[in-house]
Design an enzyme around this catalytic site. Structure first.
Site, mmCIF file in Angstrom:
data_model
loop_
_atom_site.group_PDB
_atom_site.id
_atom_site.type_symbol
_atom_site.label_atom_id
_atom_site.label_comp_id
_atom_site.label_asym_id
_atom_site.label_seq_id
_atom_site.Cartn_x
_atom_site.Cartn_y
_atom_site.Cartn_z
ATOM 1 N N ASP A 72 3.444 -7.172 -3.072
ATOM 2 C CA ASP A 72 4.232 -6.416 -4.057
ATOM 3 C C ASP A 72 5.278 -5.500 -3.416
ATOM 4 O OD1 ASP A 72 2.734 -4.436 -2.946
ATOM 5 O OD2 ASP A 72 1.762 -3.778 -4.780
ATOM 6 N N HIS B 126 2.149 -3.753 -0.438
ATOM 7 C CA HIS B 126 0.807 -4.232 -0.081
ATOM 8 C C HIS B 126 0.839 -5.694 0.320
ATOM 9 C CE1 HIS B 126 0.379 -0.833 -2.942
ATOM 10 N NE2 HIS B 126 -0.391 -0.409 -1.956
ATOM 11 N N SER C 256 -4.429 2.905 -0.719
ATOM 12 C CA SER C 256 -4.435 1.607 -1.404
ATOM 13 C C SER C 256 -4.682 0.429 -0.468
ATOM 14 C CB SER C 256 -3.103 1.394 -2.134
ATOM 15 O OG SER C 256 -2.030 1.546 -1.230
#
Ligand SMILES: *[C@@H]1O[C@H](CO)[C@@H](O)[C@H](O)[C@H]1NC(C)=O
Ligand SMILES: *[C@@H]1O[C@H](CO)[C@@H](O)[C@H](O)[C@H]1NC(C)=O
Ligand SMILES: *[C@@H]1O[C@H](CO)[C@@H](O)[C@H](O)[C@H]1NC(C)=O
Ligand SMILES: *[C@@H]1O[C@H](CO)[C@@H](O)[C@H](O)[C@H]1NC(C)=O
Ligand SMILES: *[C@@H]1O[C@H](CO)[C@@H](O)[C@H](O)[C@H]1NC(C)=O
Length: 374
Positions: free
Chosen positions: A339, A342, A42
């Site tokens: 978050d 990230h 990610s």
């Protein structure tokens, strides 16, 4: 006295060395990459896992794209800033069949991806079913099928796919490993790295000649990691408030990765393989947050996380008996963590600027010139 002279000489010679390197660097020709092919998790997924499973939800993407853009952030990721720096459009995810253009590259990264194969329970524990070896397999298919369609003289492919001869002039970027070590399942790091290097070699045999490989970040500094620690014992946290044991694992992974890459550089003598120290860039940002214009580095912009509760960004949930919606903070540009796992666009931008010129790379070379063999 002798010691001091030696020390002075050492400082002089090492700074002289740096100047020579910087000058030599400038003389190297820019690479004019045909494309970027990216692999990872990610940290660099520009929409792959979302295209494959479920649409992304607001407020992700709000700062830059003004809509959820498949990235786990309020805006651009480091890979987007690399693309900007190289004058290449943001990468379309290989898994996204709608509106994609692969002429200047493709993104094979998927959120939750590991180097190891995921287990049957991949969906429950947030693992991607597209680990590194599958991403490399996707690249193989991409390349083979591109060549097939181009050789057929297919009109549509001409506008959206590269030419067969373009692959060897592409930059191959990789950012993976964080998920393998984050859950720390007693797998020796050396085994994980063997799998990593196997795939890098696999890309080489499929024509890759310029690699830009990120090491893994300080996972012990992620707010999610820190917030789950109750009553830390003395020495559990480092002087900046990060979980030491987690960072130590990342550092061990990075040290071994650097060694393996040095070996690979000798083995693949006609390829340029650059190791990039993301850990140092991210740790520098976290440890100097206030001086760099950010607030508390452990603040979370979007989401509620604590002992016994997790309400992920963009979701509704219950925190201490109250229903909440995890929306965005007032000023995302002041927050490092988007978050809890990230980074925000502002943080990604800072880190990208820190690494692009190669000052944290081995060899120390700007990404624009990273195809040059050192
Ligand atoms: C890239 O383009 C520039 C300007 O046209 C040229 O000087 C340079 O040699 C090219 N680089 C390579 C690696 O071919
Ligand atoms: C890709 O290859 C074609 C044919 O050799 C060439 O004309 C084109 O400039 C290349 N594209 C890029 C972006 O390097
Ligand atoms: C899969 O499960 C095995 C056995 O529990 C474990 O050793 C391995 O690390 C797991 N792999 C991943 C990617 O989670
Ligand atoms: C939930 O309660 C815990 C324990 O009282 C507290 O530390 C935490 O800050 C609370 N969380 C929120 C979002 O209010
Ligand atoms: C690279 O960029 C960073 C951040 O902008 C800067 O601190 C550093 O001095 C630069 N290094 C070189 C060699 O240009």
């Amino acid at each position: 006295m002798m010691l001091m002279i030696n020390l002075v000489l050492w400082i002089l010679s090492s700074s002289a060395l740096r100047t020579t390197n910087a000058d030599e660097m400038i003389k190297l020709p820019p690479c004019n990459y045909s494309a970027i092919y990216n692999f990872g998790d990610s940290n660099s997924d520009t929409g792959g896992i979302f295209a494959a499973f479920y649409p992304p939800a607001p407020p992700s993407g709000e700062t830059y794209f003004g809509r959820p853009a498949g990235r786990a952030s309020d805006g651009r990721l480091i890979i987007d800033f690399i693309a900007d720096h190289l004058g290449i459009a943001y990468l379309s995810p290989y898994l996204d069949s709608i509106g994609s253009n692969f002429q200047r590259g493709a993104n094979f990264a998927t959120g939750g991806a590991t180097i190891q194969r995921p287990n049957g329970s991949w969906f429950e524990n947030g693992r991607s079913p597209f680990p590194l070896e599958i991403q490399v397999e996707h690249f193989t298919q991409f390349k083979d099928r591109t060549s097939y369609f181009q050789n057929q003289g297919d009109e549509c492919s001409r506008k959206r796919l590269p030419q067969p001869g373009n692959f060897s002039k592409a930059l191959f970027t990789i950012d993976i490993g964080q998920n393998d070590i984050a859950l720390g399942q007693n797998i020796p790091i050396a085994n994980i790295l063997n799998l990593f290097i196997l795939q890098v070699r696999g890309l080489y045999y499929r024509g890759a000649r310029a690699f830009w490989i990120h090491n893994t970040g300080p996972i012990g500094c992620l707010p999610l990691t820190v917030v789950k620690v109750q009553n830390p014992a003395p020495g559990y946290l480092d002087e900046n408030g990060c979980v030491k044991s987690q960072n130590d694992m990342a550092l061990e992974f990075n040290k071994k990765l650097k060694d393996e890459i040095a070996k690979l550089r000798k083995e693949l003598s006609d390829a340029a393989v650059v190791y990039v120290d993301m850990y140092s860039a991210k740790y520098e940002l976290i440890s100097h947050a206030k001086n760099l214009g950010f607030e508390d580095p452990f603040e979370i912009c979007c989401g509620y996380h604590g002992i016994g509760y997790d309400v992920w960004c963009g979701n509704k949930g219950n925190v201490n008996g109250t229903e909440v919606f995890a929306g965005s903070c007032a000023n995302p540009s002041k927050v490092i963590s988007w978050d809890s796992v990230h980074y925000s666009e502002a943080a990604n931008h800072w880190v990208a600027n820190r690494i692009l010129n190669g000052s944290l790379s081995d060899p120390p070379i700007d990404v624009k010139r990273a195809c040059n063999k050192q």
